[in-house]
Structure formats: C-alpha cells, structure tokens
Motif scaffolding. Structure first.
Motif, PDB file in Angstrom:
ATOM      1  N   MET A   1       7.645   9.817   0.294  1.00  0.00           N
ATOM      2  CA  MET A   1       6.662   9.150  -0.553  1.00  0.00           C
ATOM      3  C   MET A   1       6.907   7.644  -0.584  1.00  0.00           C
ATOM      4  O   MET A   1       5.950   6.850  -0.572  1.00  0.00           O
ATOM      5  CB  MET A   1       6.715   9.720  -1.966  1.00  0.00           C
ATOM      6  N   ALA A   2       8.208   7.256  -0.623  1.00  0.00           N
ATOM      7  CA  ALA A   2       8.532   5.823  -0.633  1.00  0.00           C
ATOM      8  C   ALA A   2       8.110   5.159   0.675  1.00  0.00           C
ATOM      9  O   ALA A   2       7.568   4.045   0.681  1.00  0.00           O
ATOM     10  CB  ALA A   2      10.030   5.642  -0.863  1.00  0.00           C
ATOM     11  N   VAL A   3       8.377   5.836   1.799  1.00  0.00           N
ATOM     12  CA  VAL A   3       7.966   5.285   3.100  1.00  0.00           C
ATOM     13  C   VAL A   3       6.457   5.137   3.163  1.00  0.00           C
ATOM     14  O   VAL A   3       5.918   4.125   3.634  1.00  0.00           O
ATOM     15  CB  VAL A   3       8.481   6.194   4.237  1.00  0.00           C
ATOM     16  N   ALA A   4       5.760   6.162   2.666  1.00  0.00           N
ATOM     17  CA  ALA A   4       4.298   6.087   2.674  1.00  0.00           C
ATOM     18  C   ALA A   4       3.792   4.943   1.796  1.00  0.00           C
ATOM     19  O   ALA A   4       2.840   4.229   2.160  1.00  0.00           O
ATOM     20  CB  ALA A   4       3.724   7.420   2.199  1.00  0.00           C
ATOM     21  N   LYS A   5       4.457   4.772   0.620  1.00  0.00           N
ATOM     22  CA  LYS A   5       4.071   3.687  -0.265  1.00  0.00           C
ATOM     23  C   LYS A   5       4.328   2.333   0.385  1.00  0.00           C
ATOM     24  O   LYS A   5       3.504   1.399   0.275  1.00  0.00           O
ATOM     25  CB  LYS A   5       4.861   3.808  -1.575  1.00  0.00           C
ATOM     26  N   GLU A   6       5.476   2.209   1.082  1.00  0.00           N
ATOM     27  CA  GLU A   6       5.796   0.955   1.761  1.00  0.00           C
ATOM     28  C   GLU A   6       4.771   0.644   2.845  1.00  0.00           C
ATOM     29  O   GLU A   6       4.320  -0.505   2.985  1.00  0.00           O
ATOM     30  CB  GLU A   6       7.202   1.056   2.362  1.00  0.00           C
TER      31      GLU A   6
ATOM     32  N   GLU B   1       1.760   1.653   2.919  1.00  0.00           N
ATOM     33  CA  GLU B   1       0.499   1.304   2.249  1.00  0.00           C
ATOM     34  C   GLU B   1       0.513  -0.151   1.776  1.00  0.00           C
ATOM     35  O   GLU B   1      -0.467  -0.884   1.927  1.00  0.00           O
ATOM     36  CB  GLU B   1       0.281   2.248   1.075  1.00  0.00           C
ATOM     37  N   MET B   2       1.686  -0.581   1.209  1.00  0.00           N
ATOM     38  CA  MET B   2       1.791  -1.963   0.740  1.00  0.00           C
ATOM     39  C   MET B   2       1.728  -2.938   1.905  1.00  0.00           C
ATOM     40  O   MET B   2       1.100  -4.009   1.798  1.00  0.00           O
ATOM     41  CB  MET B   2       3.101  -2.148  -0.044  1.00  0.00           C
ATOM     42  N   LYS B   3       2.384  -2.595   3.018  1.00  0.00           N
ATOM     43  CA  LYS B   3       2.318  -3.462   4.197  1.00  0.00           C
ATOM     44  C   LYS B   3       0.879  -3.608   4.679  1.00  0.00           C
ATOM     45  O   LYS B   3       0.434  -4.699   5.065  1.00  0.00           O
ATOM     46  CB  LYS B   3       3.192  -2.901   5.309  1.00  0.00           C
ATOM     47  N   ALA B   4       0.161  -2.498   4.648  1.00  0.00           N
ATOM     48  CA  ALA B   4      -1.236  -2.555   5.075  1.00  0.00           C
ATOM     49  C   ALA B   4      -2.048  -3.449   4.158  1.00  0.00           C
ATOM     50  O   ALA B   4      -2.919  -4.226   4.613  1.00  0.00           O
ATOM     51  CB  ALA B   4      -1.811  -1.136   5.112  1.00  0.00           C
TER      52      ALA B   4
ATOM     53  N   GLU C   1      -3.887  -6.901   5.117  1.00  0.00           N
ATOM     54  CA  GLU C   1      -5.311  -7.080   4.805  1.00  0.00           C
ATOM     55  C   GLU C   1      -5.541  -8.379   4.040  1.00  0.00           C
ATOM     56  O   GLU C   1      -6.500  -9.126   4.306  1.00  0.00           O
ATOM     57  CB  GLU C   1      -5.794  -5.881   3.997  1.00  0.00           C
ATOM     58  N   MET C   2      -4.617  -8.658   3.092  1.00  0.00           N
ATOM     59  CA  MET C   2      -4.744  -9.895   2.324  1.00  0.00           C
ATOM     60  C   MET C   2      -4.555 -11.113   3.221  1.00  0.00           C
ATOM     61  O   MET C   2      -5.267 -12.117   3.080  1.00  0.00           O
ATOM     62  CB  MET C   2      -3.723  -9.911   1.181  1.00  0.00           C
ATOM     63  N   ARG C   3      -3.593 -11.029   4.134  1.00  0.00           N
ATOM     64  CA  ARG C   3      -3.382 -12.149   5.073  1.00  0.00           C
ATOM     65  C   ARG C   3      -4.626 -12.379   5.928  1.00  0.00           C
ATOM     66  O   ARG C   3      -5.025 -13.520   6.193  1.00  0.00           O
ATOM     67  CB  ARG C   3      -2.180 -11.866   5.966  1.00  0.00           C
ATOM     68  N   ALA C   4      -5.207 -11.298   6.358  1.00  0.00           N
ATOM     69  CA  ALA C   4      -6.419 -11.432   7.171  1.00  0.00           C
ATOM     70  C   ALA C   4      -7.530 -12.107   6.377  1.00  0.00           C
ATOM     71  O   ALA C   4      -8.268 -12.961   6.901  1.00  0.00           O
ATOM     72  CB  ALA C   4      -6.870 -10.055   7.664  1.00  0.00           C
ATOM     73  N   LYS C   5      -7.608 -11.717   5.099  1.00  0.00           N
ATOM     74  CA  LYS C   5      -8.632 -12.343   4.260  1.00  0.00           C
ATOM     75  C   LYS C   5      -8.347 -13.834   4.048  1.00  0.00           C
ATOM     76  O   LYS C   5      -9.260 -14.657   4.015  1.00  0.00           O
ATOM     77  CB  LYS C   5      -8.717 -11.623   2.918  1.00  0.00           C
ATOM     78  N   VAL C   6      -7.034 -14.177   3.892  1.00  0.00           N
ATOM     79  CA  VAL C   6      -6.661 -15.589   3.712  1.00  0.00           C
ATOM     80  C   VAL C   6      -7.017 -16.402   4.947  1.00  0.00           C
ATOM     81  O   VAL C   6      -7.573 -17.514   4.881  1.00  0.00           O
ATOM     82  CB  VAL C   6      -5.163 -15.705   3.385  1.00  0.00           C
ATOM     83  N   VAL C   7      -6.662 -15.834   6.114  1.00  0.00           N
ATOM     84  CA  VAL C   7      -6.982 -16.527   7.372  1.00  0.00           C
ATOM     85  C   VAL C   7      -8.485 -16.719   7.516  1.00  0.00           C
ATOM     86  O   VAL C   7      -8.982 -17.777   7.928  1.00  0.00           O
ATOM     87  CB  VAL C   7      -6.422 -15.739   8.574  1.00  0.00           C
ATOM     88  N   GLU C   8      -9.194 -15.648   7.150  1.00  0.00           N
ATOM     89  CA  GLU C   8     -10.652 -15.735   7.225  1.00  0.00           C
ATOM     90  C   GLU C   8     -11.170 -16.801   6.265  1.00  0.00           C
ATOM     91  O   GLU C   8     -12.086 -17.573   6.599  1.00  0.00           O
ATOM     92  CB  GLU C   8     -11.254 -14.363   6.896  1.00  0.00           C
TER      93      GLU C   8
END
Length: 331
Positions: free
Chosen positions: A258-263, A265-268, A272-279
């Motif tokens: 569950m922790a790996v899955a959560k990690e 998910e957070m990385k994703a 996504e946020m970085r992509a939005k910032v770049v955009e």
C-alpha cells in the motif's frame, strides 16, 4: 447241478452280508450298546429317526451319556432340537457340567440360547469361575500442562451369565477403559500428579461403572505402565507462534504494498503538477506579448519585471553560496 447250487449259496451269502453291512452302517448298533451300558435309555427307533432327520447319532448320544453321568437331566429330544438349530451340543453339555460343579445357576435353555447367540458358553462358564485379564492397548492422553502420557491398563473381569445375551463384549470394555484414562489424565492439572498417583485412574474408571450393559463384571483395573510422551503444549505454542508470525508478515507485506502504491501515486501527482507548471510557464511569454500588443504592459514595466526577476535569481544564488560556505566552515 451241484455247481449251480454252490454258486447260488455264495450269492445268497454275499447278499446277506451286504444287507447286514447296510443295516449296521445305517443303525449305529455299537453306539446303542454303549448307551445301554452307560445306563442311558435309547431305542433303536430313535437312532433310526436321527438318521432319517440327517442327525449324526454320535453328536447326540455321546454328549447325552456324558451329561447323564454328570447328573444332568437331559434327553435326546432336547439335544437333537439344539443340534438341528445349529448349536454345538457337546459344548453346551460341557458348559452345563462345569456350571453344575461350580454351583453356577445355568439352565439348559439359557445355555442353548447363549450358544445360539454366537457366544462361547463353555468359555463364559470358565471365566465366571476363573476371572480373565483383558489388557488394553497403549492409550495416549494429554494433561492440562500439555504433557502427553501413554498408559496401559489390565482389566480383570468375570463373565456375567445373566447379561451374556445382548451384553457388549471385550471391545467395549477396552474402549470404555481407554475413555476413562483419557478423561482422568485430561482433567489433571499436572502430568506429575498422574505419575505420582496412577491409582487415581483406576478409581475414576471404577466409579463410572463401566461394566454396565456388558457381558462382564469388572473386578479390578490395574495401571500396568505410564510413560511420558511428547510436550504437546509446547508444540502447539510453537505452531501458534509460527502462524502468528506468518500473519504478521502478510499484514506487513500488505502495508508495504500500500505504501509503494501510495508513493507511486504521489510521484504521478508531482509529475502532473510539474507538467502543469511547465505548461503554465510556456504561456507566460505569450501572455506578455499579448499584453504588450494590447497596451496592458509597457516596455518599461517589462524591463522592470525582468530586473526584479534577475535580482531575485541573484539573491537566491548568493543565499545558496552563503549556505555552502557555512556548511564548509562547520565541517
């Protein structure tokens, strides 16, 4: 002619001997003579009747002679009826004689009923006179402290004639004694208590009245041997600990997954946020150009903003440099 007369005489003698042979083979004359000599009244008609009813006369006459000599009141009809029913006449008569000598009350009807029921009536009478010992197999029982005890008992029994028909046999006695051993040991707090006083097993079993409904009367129960077996309690605890360990490992693996899955998910989300910032950063020049065209942003304002950005970058560089110097000084 003289030769013909001699031949006829020989043939007549042969036929006579043949008839006599058939007579003596069909009628046991010797057995009839033995009965008369023993004082037993048996007619030739009775012997012939036995032959016609396919009853072997010796199976009836010999036990009849033996029984009458022992003082029993028997008749050919009584013995023959039991023989025709499939019983063992000789064994029944022997049992009646043994019971008479031992002052055991046993009538002819009861003896024949026991015999026809498939029980050894003679052995039953002998066991009534001389008790027999039944040895149980090794019985394993576990005390409350988890220690296994292996016990073996010797049960002294005497046949109960009255309960022989319909009564349970030796297997039931062995099973009940085994149950008593398991109950007594299982109710003991410590296995040492049983080792110190093995007679408590005998007392507990005798108090239960285990001979009820059986063909025997229990006289005594002696514990022949008691040995210490496995530590079942410790083994069960070890098995329980292993099971708990596996359960804990499984739960930990679930939490790790569950922790790996959560990690992930957070990385994703971060990507996504970085992509939005770049955009968004990519939209800044376009927005500034539109502002300049529309007159919403002056040239001087643009240069001032660039100066502010440059000043901010310089301050960040100086701040990072000072932090690096402080770190080197501390080292």
């Amino acid at each position: 002619m003289p030769g013909t007369g001699i031949f006829g005489l020989i043939v007549g003698i042969a036929i006579l001997f043949f008839i006599i042979a058939i007579f003596f083979s069909f009628i046991p004359l010797g057995l009839w003579i033995s009965a008369i000599a023993a004082g037993v009244k048996v007619s030739l008609g009775s012997l012939i009747g036995m032959r016609l009813r396919k009853v072997r006369p010796a199976k009836i006459i010999n036990p009849l002679i033996k029984g009458n000599k022992a003082g029993l009141n028997l008749s050919t009809d009584m013995l023959e009826s039991h023989y025709l029913a499939g019983g063992d006449v000789n064994k029944v008569v022997d049992a009646l004689i043994a019971a008479e000598r031992a002052n055991i009350e046993l009538g002819f009807d009861k003896a024949t009923a026991i015999d026809l029921a498939g029980r050894d009536v003679l052995q039953a009478v002998k066991t009534s006179v001389t008790p027999k010992v039944i040895e149980t197999p090794l019985v394993a029982a576990i005390a409350k402290d988890g220690i296994e005890l292996n016990a073996k008992a010797r049960v002294t029994v005497r046949t109960n004639i009255d309960r022989l028909i319909g009564g349970a046999g030796e297997d039931t006695i062995i099973a009940r004694v085994g149950e008593g051993i398991v109950t007594t040991v299982g109710s003991s707090e410590l296995h040492k208590d049983v080792l110190e006083n093995p007679d408590r097993i005998s007392k507990t079993i005798l108090e239960k009245g285990l001979d009820s409904g059986t063909a025997f009367e229990i006289l005594s129960i002696d514990i022949a041997d008691v040995d210490v077996g496995r530590n079942v309690g410790a083994k069960l605890q070890i098995d329980q600990a292993q099971a708990d360990k596996k359960i804990a490992q499984a739960k930990a693996e679930v939490r790790r997954a569950m922790a790996v899955a959560k990690e992930q998910e957070m990385k994703a989300q971060v990507e996504e946020m970085r992509a939005k910032v770049v955009e968004a950063e990519a939209q800044v020049p376009k927005a500034m150009a539109e502002a300049l065209v529309k007159g919403n942003l002056g040239v001087m304002d643009y240069y001032n903003m660039k100066n502010v950005i440059a000043d901010t970058d310089m301050r960040k560089s100086l701040s990072n440099l000072s932090d690096d110097q402080e770190s080197s000084i501390e080292e």
